[in-house]
Design a protein around this motif. Structure first.
Motif, short mmCIF file in Angstrom:
data_model
loop_
_atom_site.label_atom_id
_atom_site.label_comp_id
_atom_site.label_asym_id
_atom_site.label_seq_id
_atom_site.Cartn_x
_atom_site.Cartn_y
_atom_site.Cartn_z
N VAL A 174 0.86 -1.18 0.00
CA VAL A 174 0.00 0.00 0.00
C VAL A 174 0.90 1.23 0.00
O VAL A 174 1.75 1.38 0.89
CB VAL A 174 -0.95 0.02 1.21
N ALA A 175 0.73 2.09 -0.98
CA ALA A 175 1.48 3.36 -1.08
C ALA A 175 2.99 3.12 -1.02
O ALA A 175 3.74 3.88 -0.41
CB ALA A 175 1.07 4.33 0.02
N GLY A 176 3.45 2.04 -1.67
CA GLY A 176 4.87 1.75 -1.70
C GLY A 176 5.43 1.18 -0.42
O GLY A 176 6.65 1.09 -0.27
N GLN A 177 4.58 0.77 0.53
CA GLN A 177 5.06 0.22 1.80
C GLN A 177 4.53 -1.20 1.96
O GLN A 177 3.36 -1.48 1.70
CB GLN A 177 4.59 1.09 2.96
N ARG A 178 5.40 -2.10 2.41
CA ARG A 178 5.05 -3.51 2.61
C ARG A 178 4.41 -3.68 3.98
O ARG A 178 4.98 -3.28 5.01
CB ARG A 178 6.28 -4.40 2.49
N LEU A 179 3.23 -4.28 4.00
CA LEU A 179 2.51 -4.54 5.24
C LEU A 179 2.38 -6.05 5.42
O LEU A 179 1.74 -6.73 4.60
CB LEU A 179 1.12 -3.89 5.22
N ARG A 180 2.99 -6.59 6.48
CA ARG A 180 2.95 -8.04 6.71
C ARG A 180 1.67 -8.37 7.49
O ARG A 180 1.52 -8.03 8.67
CB ARG A 180 4.18 -8.49 7.49
N VAL A 181 0.75 -9.05 6.79
CA VAL A 181 -0.52 -9.45 7.41
C VAL A 181 -0.45 -10.86 7.97
O VAL A 181 -1.02 -11.15 9.02
CB VAL A 181 -1.66 -9.34 6.37
N GLY A 182 0.25 -11.75 7.29
CA GLY A 182 0.38 -13.12 7.76
C GLY A 182 -0.08 -14.11 6.71
O GLY A 182 -1.06 -13.86 5.99
N ARG A 183 0.64 -15.23 6.60
CA ARG A 183 0.30 -16.23 5.58
C ARG A 183 -1.01 -16.92 5.88
O ARG A 183 -1.63 -17.50 4.97
CB ARG A 183 1.42 -17.26 5.48
N THR A 184 -1.47 -16.90 7.13
CA THR A 184 -2.73 -17.56 7.45
C THR A 184 -3.91 -16.87 6.80
O THR A 184 -4.99 -17.46 6.68
CB THR A 184 -2.93 -17.58 8.97
N HIS A 185 -3.73 -15.62 6.37
CA HIS A 185 -4.81 -14.88 5.72
C HIS A 185 -4.65 -14.85 4.21
O HIS A 185 -5.28 -14.01 3.54
CB HIS A 185 -4.84 -13.44 6.24
N ALA A 186 -3.83 -15.74 3.65
CA ALA A 186 -3.62 -15.77 2.20
C ALA A 186 -4.94 -16.02 1.48
O ALA A 186 -5.72 -16.90 1.86
CB ALA A 186 -2.59 -16.84 1.84
N GLY A 187 -5.19 -15.22 0.42
CA GLY A 187 -6.42 -15.35 -0.35
C GLY A 187 -7.57 -14.51 0.16
O GLY A 187 -8.59 -14.42 -0.51
N THR A 188 -7.41 -13.88 1.33
CA THR A 188 -8.49 -13.07 1.91
C THR A 188 -8.39 -11.64 1.38
O THR A 188 -7.30 -11.08 1.29
CB THR A 188 -8.39 -13.07 3.44
N ILE A 189 -9.53 -11.05 1.05
CA ILE A 189 -9.56 -9.64 0.65
C ILE A 189 -9.73 -8.81 1.93
O ILE A 189 -10.75 -8.91 2.62
CB ILE A 189 -10.70 -9.36 -0.33
N VAL A 190 -8.73 -8.03 2.25
CA VAL A 190 -8.72 -7.23 3.47
C VAL A 190 -8.89 -5.75 3.10
O VAL A 190 -8.64 -5.34 1.96
CB VAL A 190 -7.41 -7.43 4.26
#
Length: 597
Positions: free
Chosen positions: A541-557
């Motif tokens: 987002v806006a050139g910055q990496r945000l680590r959400v977690g692999r457990t949420h892969a495929g989820t639209i956040v």
């Protein structure tokens, strides 16, 4: 009893030896010795031996003594009256240096005033300068904003004592470009609400700046609140007014050096001299009077001895825009209502003007909104930017050198109009506008269209980009004079320039006269974007990496973009909170097709 002789001093001995040496040289020359050989033996030049001979023949031994080299007259020396005046000014104003004294004397007596170096020599000669060892301080990088109302530096300082013994603190704010003090408010309590009330009072008086710079105090930011960061009231006020809140690094007071230097001047010239005050009201009155003199009377060395008020410009210092009735001709009639439709409300802001210096690259940036290529051949020159919703003109010495389409919106113009810019003139590239009465004003026309998946509406072959956030939305396009307003419900989505003539607009399928007023622009607030979490659990987002977690892969956040944080939400549940380090604008608001696959 024999007369006792006084011992010979070192200076008398040196004088006697010098006279005897010169007498021997003169005697040898008078006895026939060549002048060149005598000069070489005594280590002097031929001219010196000849001068000794002439002096001896004219005055004897006394003439061989060293003579004073002081000139008989000094026409360039300062007059005794001026020297006495410099010393008197220094005794009355003990904190004034040579530069300030020379400046004040120039204001009093004009070109006859002594220079700064002469003033310093007078002070040294009269013992009014304390000699001290030269201290080689650290070299800091000096910086300043190019225009007023671009950046305010804010801080809290103590030292205001009452006769009861209680100490109060002061919220101070200074304009970075002009050193103009925009706020100096004595606080009953140094709390966040008290600081915000004083800050809002300064905004109401002078307008809102582009940016504010503060330290990491809890009154200014909730970034370091534990266990979780929060949005402080000061940050919320900045967000609602469209102000970028910047913070200094920890233990780095030199970043806000201008406000810190102002605190030093405030203590030395006012607080240390007046002592304790009877009440907060008396302290505020004394500070207000001193700040007024600081802004309007006291010259600043950092500004080349100019006053801050001479360089400061804000919304409060701008003239009121002329009314429509004042600009109309003698035959115009504004009292008669339109015959075909109710009066349309024109909420389009007035054009604005601002000055900008062309950088070496030749590209001028308008407050981070739009970049304009002016040309490297104009580098170093100051141009005037005429900004409106339809176009932007670049003027140099009242001549239009370039015109480009405008990408600024109504909200952008309203935000810029509060930050020290001036009201724009009539369109400099076109003919003088003709002001018509309300009865002869063309009736606004509106029609409805549905935006496609890219947020684009097509009208008579023209693509009008409304943004991806409007994809699939039924919007109403209102054609009013040279503008197109896109609305949905009671919300104004975007304002664009109108490329159609009135004859073309009347032929558009589904066009009808507008019967309702234009809705107000949407209130400012945090932006929201959507991202599909990839396999590695990191979204961008806006050139910055945000680590959400692999457990949420495929989820639209949903990522809520705030001034200092990114909040990642899954529905209403908050997954993570990240500090914002990027200042890049957000270009993609929805999950892309690549992410959906």
């Amino acid at each position: 009893m024999p007369k006792q002789e006084l011992p010979e001093s070192d200076s008398d001995f040196a004088t006697r030896v010098t006279v005897e040496t010169r007498l021997r040289a003169v005697t040898e020359v008078n006895d026939g010795a060549p002048v060149g050989e005598v000069a070489e033996r005594f280590g002097v030049s031929r001219q010196t031996i000849t001068a000794w001979r002439k002096r001896y023949e004219a005055g004897g031994l006394d003439a061989l003594v060293d003579q004073s080299r002081r000139p008989h007259s000094s026409p360039g020396r300062i007059a005794p009256d001026a020297e006495a005046l410099i010393c008197e000014v220094r005794r009355h104003h003990r904190r004034w240096g040579a530069r300030r004294i020379a400046y004040e004397m120039t204001r009093e007596i004009g070109n006859q005033a002594p220079s700064r170096s002469t003033t310093h020599r007078v002070l040294v000669r009269n013992g009014l300068v304390n000699s001290q060892e030269q201290q080689h301080k650290r070299v800091y990088k000096r910086w300043a904003r190019e225009t007023p109302m671009h950046l305010w530096q804010l801080d809290i300082v103590g030292g205001v004592f009452l006769v009861s013994g209680r100490e109060h603190k002061v919220l101070t704010a200074i304009d970075d470009h002009s050193r103009f003090v925009v706020a100096a408010t004595v606080l009953l309590l140094p709390s966040g609400p008290a600081v915000c009330d004083a800050f809002l009072a300064a905004i109401a008086r002078w307008g809102a700046p582009f940016e504010v710079l503060t330290d990491n105090g809890k009154q200014f930011t909730g970034k370091f609140t534990r266990p979780l960061p929060v949005e402080a009231l000061f940050e919320r006020i900045c967000r609602e007014h469209g102000i970028t809140a910047r913070l200094t690094k920890r233990r780095s007071p030199t970043t806000t050096g201008k406000i810190e230097r102002f605190h030093r001047t405030l203590r030395r010239e006012l607080l240390d001299e007046t002592g304790a005050f009877e009440s907060i009201k008396a302290a505020q009155a004394a500070i207000d009077e001193w700040v007024h003199a600081y802004n309007t009377v006291r010259p600043h060395q950092s500004l080349d001895m100019a006053t801050p008020a001479s360089l400061f410009r804000s919304q409060a210092t701008q003239p009121d825009p002329p009314s429509a009735a004042a600009s109309a001709g003698p035959d115009e009639d504004f009292s008669s209502p339109p015959l075909t439709a109710p009066p349309a409300v024109n909420t389009a802001p007035l054009p604005i003007e601002m000055d900008a210096r062309v950088p070496p690259s030749g590209v001028v940036v308008i407050a981070g909104l739009q970049q304009i290529w002016v040309g490297k051949n104009y580098a170093g020159l100051t141009v005037t930017l005429w900004i409106h919703l339809t176009c932007i003109h670049i003027l140099l010495a009242e001549d239009v050198i370039k015109t480009v389409p405008s990408r600024v919106t109504t909200a952008d113009l309203q935000r810029l109009s509060l930050r020290g810019v001036r009201i724009g003139r009539s369109d400099p590239a076109g003919t003088a506008p003709i002001v018509v009465g309300a009865s002869r004003r063309p009736t606004p026309i509106e029609l409805e269209r549905t935006a496609n998946r890219d947020g684009i509406v097509v009208v008579r072959g023209q693509e009008l980009a409304l943004g991806t956030a409007t994809a699939g939305t039924r919007v109403t396009l209102r054609f009013d004079a040279g503008l197109i307003h896109a609305t949905a419900g009671n919300m104004l989505l975007k304002t664009l320039s109108n490329p159609f003539s009135w004859d073309e607009i009347r032929l558009i399928r589904g066009a009808r006269p507008a019967t309702s007023a234009l809705p107000a622009p949407p209130p400012a607030g945090p932006q929201s974007v959507q991202r599909r979490v990839p396999k590695d659990g990191v979204v961008m987002v806006a050139g910055q990496r945000l680590r959400v977690g692999r457990t949420h892969a495929g989820t639209i956040v949903t990522v809520v973009v705030e001034d200092h944080h990114f909040r990642v939400l899954d529905g209403i549940a908050e997954l993570s909170l990240h500090g914002r380090t990027s200042t890049k604008p957000i270009r993609n608001f929805n999950a892309t097709r690549h992410q959906q696959r």
